[in-house]
Design an enzyme around this catalytic site. Structure first.
Site, mmCIF file in Angstrom:
data_model
loop_
_atom_site.group_PDB
_atom_site.id
_atom_site.type_symbol
_atom_site.label_atom_id
_atom_site.label_comp_id
_atom_site.label_asym_id
_atom_site.label_seq_id
_atom_site.Cartn_x
_atom_site.Cartn_y
_atom_site.Cartn_z
ATOM 1 N N CYS A 2 1.299 -1.269 0.065
ATOM 2 C CA CYS A 2 -0.002 -0.247 -0.054
ATOM 3 C C CYS A 2 0.740 1.086 0.012
ATOM 4 O O CYS A 2 1.561 0.961 0.030
ATOM 5 C CB CYS A 2 -0.800 0.170 1.397
ATOM 6 S SG CYS A 2 -1.614 -1.453 1.815
ATOM 7 N N ARG A 27 1.322 1.419 -6.258
ATOM 8 C CA ARG A 27 1.880 1.142 -5.102
ATOM 9 C C ARG A 27 0.593 0.001 -4.263
ATOM 10 O O ARG A 27 0.198 -1.311 -3.903
ATOM 11 C CB ARG A 27 1.939 1.823 -3.289
ATOM 12 C CG ARG A 27 3.502 2.135 -3.941
ATOM 13 C CD ARG A 27 4.231 3.162 -2.746
ATOM 14 N NE ARG A 27 3.839 1.644 -1.508
ATOM 15 C CZ ARG A 27 5.434 1.247 -1.201
ATOM 16 N NH1 ARG A 27 6.353 1.464 -2.689
ATOM 17 N NH2 ARG A 27 5.799 0.581 -0.776
ATOM 18 N N TRP A 72 -4.097 -1.482 -1.198
ATOM 19 C CA TRP A 72 -3.896 -3.663 -1.856
ATOM 20 C C TRP A 72 -4.185 -3.990 -0.807
ATOM 21 O O TRP A 72 -2.966 -4.405 -0.521
ATOM 22 C CB TRP A 72 -2.688 -3.226 -2.565
ATOM 23 C CG TRP A 72 -2.403 -4.568 -3.841
ATOM 24 C CD1 TRP A 72 -1.128 -5.823 -3.842
ATOM 25 C CD2 TRP A 72 -3.196 -4.355 -4.587
ATOM 26 N NE1 TRP A 72 -1.927 -6.280 -4.855
ATOM 27 C CE2 TRP A 72 -2.325 -5.856 -5.506
ATOM 28 C CE3 TRP A 72 -3.832 -3.485 -6.078
ATOM 29 C CZ2 TRP A 72 -2.878 -5.966 -6.969
ATOM 30 C CZ3 TRP A 72 -4.144 -4.438 -6.560
ATOM 31 C CH2 TRP A 72 -3.923 -4.968 -7.429
ATOM 32 N N ASN A 98 0.957 0.232 5.933
ATOM 33 C CA ASN A 98 1.220 -0.504 5.061
ATOM 34 C C ASN A 98 2.068 -1.026 5.603
ATOM 35 O O ASN A 98 3.001 -1.412 6.542
ATOM 36 C CB ASN A 98 1.990 0.163 4.364
ATOM 37 C CG ASN A 98 2.861 -1.069 2.953
ATOM 38 O OD1 ASN A 98 2.385 -1.804 2.611
ATOM 39 N ND2 ASN A 98 3.934 -0.441 2.987
ATOM 40 N N GLY A 99 1.714 -3.272 5.407
ATOM 41 C CA GLY A 99 2.963 -4.111 6.032
ATOM 42 C C GLY A 99 1.253 -5.565 6.716
ATOM 43 O O GLY A 99 0.547 -5.464 6.244
ATOM 44 N N GLU A 469 12.620 -12.817 -19.581
ATOM 45 C CA GLU A 469 12.209 -11.053 -19.361
ATOM 46 C C GLU A 469 11.211 -11.323 -20.533
ATOM 47 O O GLU A 469 10.285 -9.916 -19.846
ATOM 48 C CB GLU A 469 13.281 -10.190 -18.628
ATOM 49 C CG GLU A 469 12.937 -8.649 -18.771
ATOM 50 C CD GLU A 469 12.106 -9.063 -17.629
ATOM 51 O OE1 GLU A 469 11.851 -9.931 -16.755
ATOM 52 O OE2 GLU A 469 11.866 -7.448 -17.446
ATOM 53 N N LYS A 473 7.094 -9.391 -19.486
ATOM 54 C CA LYS A 473 6.617 -8.614 -19.823
ATOM 55 C C LYS A 473 5.129 -8.771 -20.112
ATOM 56 O O LYS A 473 4.246 -7.938 -20.108
ATOM 57 C CB LYS A 473 7.314 -7.431 -20.400
ATOM 58 C CG LYS A 473 8.846 -7.055 -20.370
ATOM 59 C CD LYS A 473 8.582 -5.831 -19.011
ATOM 60 C CE LYS A 473 8.663 -6.654 -18.094
ATOM 61 N NZ LYS A 473 9.293 -6.384 -16.708
ATOM 62 N N GLU A 476 2.881 -9.630 -18.238
ATOM 63 C CA GLU A 476 1.993 -8.600 -17.225
ATOM 64 C C GLU A 476 1.435 -7.578 -17.651
ATOM 65 O O GLU A 476 0.186 -7.709 -17.218
ATOM 66 C CB GLU A 476 3.268 -8.885 -15.949
ATOM 67 C CG GLU A 476 4.539 -7.660 -16.455
ATOM 68 C CD GLU A 476 5.405 -7.891 -15.128
ATOM 69 O OE1 GLU A 476 4.784 -7.173 -14.227
ATOM 70 O OE2 GLU A 476 6.421 -7.148 -16.750
ATOM 71 N N HIS A 492 12.101 -31.118 -26.582
ATOM 72 C CA HIS A 492 11.534 -31.910 -25.259
ATOM 73 C C HIS A 492 10.868 -31.890 -24.250
ATOM 74 O O HIS A 492 10.033 -32.734 -22.987
ATOM 75 C CB HIS A 492 13.202 -31.876 -24.191
ATOM 76 C CG HIS A 492 14.291 -31.959 -24.625
ATOM 77 N ND1 HIS A 492 14.941 -33.223 -24.740
ATOM 78 C CD2 HIS A 492 15.081 -31.017 -25.341
ATOM 79 C CE1 HIS A 492 16.052 -33.653 -25.278
ATOM 80 N NE2 HIS A 492 16.097 -32.335 -25.504
ATOM 81 N N LYS A 591 3.938 -3.364 -7.529
ATOM 82 C CA LYS A 591 5.414 -2.629 -7.957
ATOM 83 C C LYS A 591 6.054 -3.015 -6.679
ATOM 84 O O LYS A 591 7.400 -3.441 -7.379
ATOM 85 C CB LYS A 591 5.495 -0.699 -7.825
ATOM 86 C CG LYS A 591 6.840 -0.778 -8.637
ATOM 87 C CD LYS A 591 6.880 -0.578 -9.813
ATOM 88 C CE LYS A 591 8.772 -0.223 -10.287
ATOM 89 N NZ LYS A 591 8.950 -0.641 -12.054
HETATM 90 C C1 F6R Z 1 8.142 -7.684 -13.388
HETATM 91 C C2 F6R Z 1 9.001 -6.631 -12.287
HETATM 92 C C3 F6R Z 1 9.017 -7.495 -11.225
HETATM 93 C C4 F6R Z 1 9.652 -7.303 -10.166
HETATM 94 C C5 F6R Z 1 10.376 -8.367 -8.490
HETATM 95 C C6 F6R Z 1 11.214 -8.238 -7.601
HETATM 96 O O1 F6R Z 1 8.068 -6.064 -13.898
HETATM 97 O O2 F6R Z 1 8.637 -5.639 -11.645
HETATM 98 O O3 F6R Z 1 8.736 -8.946 -11.223
HETATM 99 O O4 F6R Z 1 11.176 -7.520 -10.191
HETATM 100 O O5 F6R Z 1 8.830 -7.548 -8.033
HETATM 101 O O6 F6R Z 1 11.250 -6.752 -7.685
HETATM 102 P P1 F6R Z 1 12.006 -5.332 -6.613
HETATM 103 O O7 F6R Z 1 13.274 -5.405 -8.163
HETATM 104 O O8 F6R Z 1 11.973 -5.009 -6.497
HETATM 105 O O9 F6R Z 1 12.527 -6.441 -6.077
#
Ligand code: F6R
Length: 596
Positions: A2, A27, A72, A98-99, A469, A473, A476, A492, A591
């Protein structure tokens, strides 16, 4: 995850806290709320949905002190009742959190027995009732006494009716203090405050702060004062705003040439402090989650190539439960936010196992910087879009730099090779810019493939992680199922899934795996799957094998993941545009993930 903000000063608080809160919407955005204190009163308003919904319902709330929250959901569904701030029974205190509190059920039962009435299903609400229940003499001591009982993670802020002050604290959830002129702030993240100040005081775990318009007092949970000087962050408000781009993700993709340039500034001249490397390094372990884990997977190839030090990469949450071995690798923890709970826990575990740790992060003063022995900052500037883009590319830059330093220490690089590598690194901003200049071609491929339900992304060697990666992308942001796979493994099992409805994105970098990749492309087209091949200028022959081809500029194959991932980020972005997805706030993900 949050977002929380707070303001106390001589100006009206309502507009300022809402303005700051909107910058934290990445967030969490399932509900939001605000509390405003004025002489003799405390008003709370909340609403389900994004902050704009709350704003549209709000009357003017006069007062110079306020806190706000964007949620969130973790405990309790997204509803107005479960939105923060929470009030105690007498409506004397308002609190945002938040937590996750792990012992809230037990505390709640005790409070109910004492007659407290709860209005939500959340863990957070217990804190405000505990404050009401405390017989400590003032707000600061009440909050401290309550935090001694709370187990779990928190960034918390509390206001009291009629008082122009905020008491806040943190444990395993981020919180910074913003320093203004005759006004002060708190926020989950510095970017929320940049319009008002770039001077911040980071708060550490198990610390609290009392802010008034004219003072900031930091103390530990026993109330003992802590001296901490403010630091100036170099980020500007423009860095944290969209600057005319339709989405933060696109803005951040286009910022990559600059982010790379800044991440390299002053770091290619061999003047870095090498004290961390004084002990003999016999092996390296890289830890991270999600995109940062993918950077770590590329990092394995980079470090082994440049320094010949055996390197493994592991997902942070898996490392914690792996057996302790004899060897003590140098542990590199990658986390752009510096606050990911799994990576913080992994860093602590690494230290417990006697390993030296290096953190690669983008956020000054974030929690990981206090867990690690040494920090490498990525200098990407604030990243607001939920999908990591420029932070990934700058993590790769940090890994190239680390590889170069280790190569120098291990004497594995000839001076010619070192010079060539440095010159290629200096060219990276230009090379990435060339990919960005071709965005319309990628947009065209996205239009063509937008209806797919599933796609494969295949690559070999250090572009196998690039394929992972690219797939992440895509899933998500566009909600198309994307699966990254080592190209050699298709036969395989996964070939069974291929058909004309399953496009394959094949990364065919001009390296020692190129011929093998062509074989894989043939294997795929024989199953009628349309192929979009991402290759390198000079490999024009690719069009004989693949229906669609996108070529990135020529560069040493070691650096090929950089331009290739930029192409794949654009591909995911345009797929999401075509499908009308909420790009900066994809469903179900946040995020920064501060829960394990
Ligand atoms: C995907 C994404 C997440 C973060 C993951 C780790 O686009 O952003 O997979 O990479 O949650 O986040 P950090 O780098 O902040 O530890």
């Amino acid at each position: 995850m949050c977002g929380i903000v707070g303001f106390t000063g001589n100006r009206e608080a309502q507009g300022i806290v809402l303005d700051c809160l909107k910058r934290l919407e990445y967030r969490g955005y399932d509900s939001s709320g605000i509390a405003i204190v004025s002489k003799g009163s405390l008003k709370v308003r909340k609403s389900l949905g994004e902050i704009s919904v709350l704003e549209s319902h709000l009357e003017s709330m006069p007062g110079n002190t306020g806190i706000a929250h964007t949620r969130w959901a973790t405990h309790g569904k997204p509803t107005t009742e479960n939105a923060h701030p929470f009030l105690d029974c007498k409506e004397e205190y308002a609190l945002v959190h938040n937590g996750i509190l792990t012992n809230y059920m037990e505390l709640k039962e005790q409070l109910i027995k004492k007659g407290h009435k709860f209005t939500s299903e959340t863990d957070s609400e217990v804190l405000v009732h505990l404050i009401e229940d405390s017989d400590a003499p003032d707000l600061k001591s009440k909050v401290l006494s309550v935090l001694k009982k709370a187990e779990g993670s928190y960034a918390v802020a509390v206001v009291q009716k009629g008082l122009d002050e905020i008491v806040a604290a943190r444990n395993e959830s981020p919180l910074v203090i913003g320093v203004g002129h005759d006004e002060n702030f708190i926020a989950s993240d510095t970017t929320a405050l940049l319009k008002y100040t770039n001077e911040v005081v980071p708060l550490m775990d198990k610390e609290a702060v009392r802010i008034t318009p004219g003072s900031i007092e930091v103390f530990d949970l026993n109330g003992k004062p802590v001296q901490r000087a403010p630091a100036k962050v170099s980020w500007t408000l423009e860095d944290a705003e969209r600057s005319g781009y339709p989405h933060f993700m696109l803005k951040e993709i286009y910022e990559q040439p600059r982010a790379i340039h800044e991440s390299l500034l002053g770091r290619l001249d061999g003047q870095e402090d090498d004290s961390i490397f004084q002990e003999q390094i016999t092996s390296i372990k890289i830890l991270g989650c999600g995109t940062s884990y993918h950077a770590g997977l590329v990092g394995k190839y980079i470090i082994e190539e440049l320094s010949r030090i055996p390197t493994t990469t592991q997902i942070s949450s898996e490392y914690r439960y792996s057996p302790v071995t004899e060897s003590k690798p140098l542990v590199v923890c990658i986390t752009q936010s510096g606050e990911t709970a799994d990576t913080l826990a992994a860093a602590r575990e690494a230290r417990k196992r006697g390993c030296k740790t290096i953190a690669i992060t983008n956020v000054l003063g974030s929690a990981i910087t206090r867990e690690a022995d040494h920090v490498i900052y990525t200098r990407a500037g604030p990243e607001i879009g939920v999908a990591a883009t420029k932070t990934f590319v700058t993590q790769l830059i940090a890994l190239y730099l680390l590889g170069l330093r280790l190569g120098a220490i291990k004497n594995t690089l000839s001076s010619d090779r070192r010079r060539a590598i440095i010159s290629d690194m200096r060219a990276l901003p230009r090379i990435v810019q060339s990919v960005l200049n071709e965005a319309s071609a990628i947009e065209g491929y996205a239009k063509k493939y937008k209806c797919a339900h599933s796609m494969f992304f295949i690559g070999r060697h250090l572009n196998y992680p690039t394929s992972l990666e690219g797939a992440l992308k895509t899933k998500e942001i566009s909600y198309i199922h994307g699966e990254g796979y080592p190209a050699g493994e298709l036969k395989h099992g996964p070939l069974a899934l291929l058909s004309k409805d399953t496009p394959v994105i094949a990364i065919c970098a001009a390296d020692h795996t190129y011929e093998k990749m062509l074989g894989n492309v043939r294997e795929v087209t024989a199953r009628d799957s349309p192929v979009l091949a991402i290759g390198t200028e000079g490999n024009q022959d690719l069009s004989k094998y693949a229906e669609d081809v996108f070529l990135v500029p020529k560069i040493d194959p070691l650096f090929s993941p950089v331009p290739i991932i930029v192409a794949l980020q654009l591909f995911a972005y345009y797929l999401a545009i075509e499908r009308g997805c909420p790009i900066d706030k994809p469903r179900n993900i946040a995020k920064t993930v501060t829960v394990e």
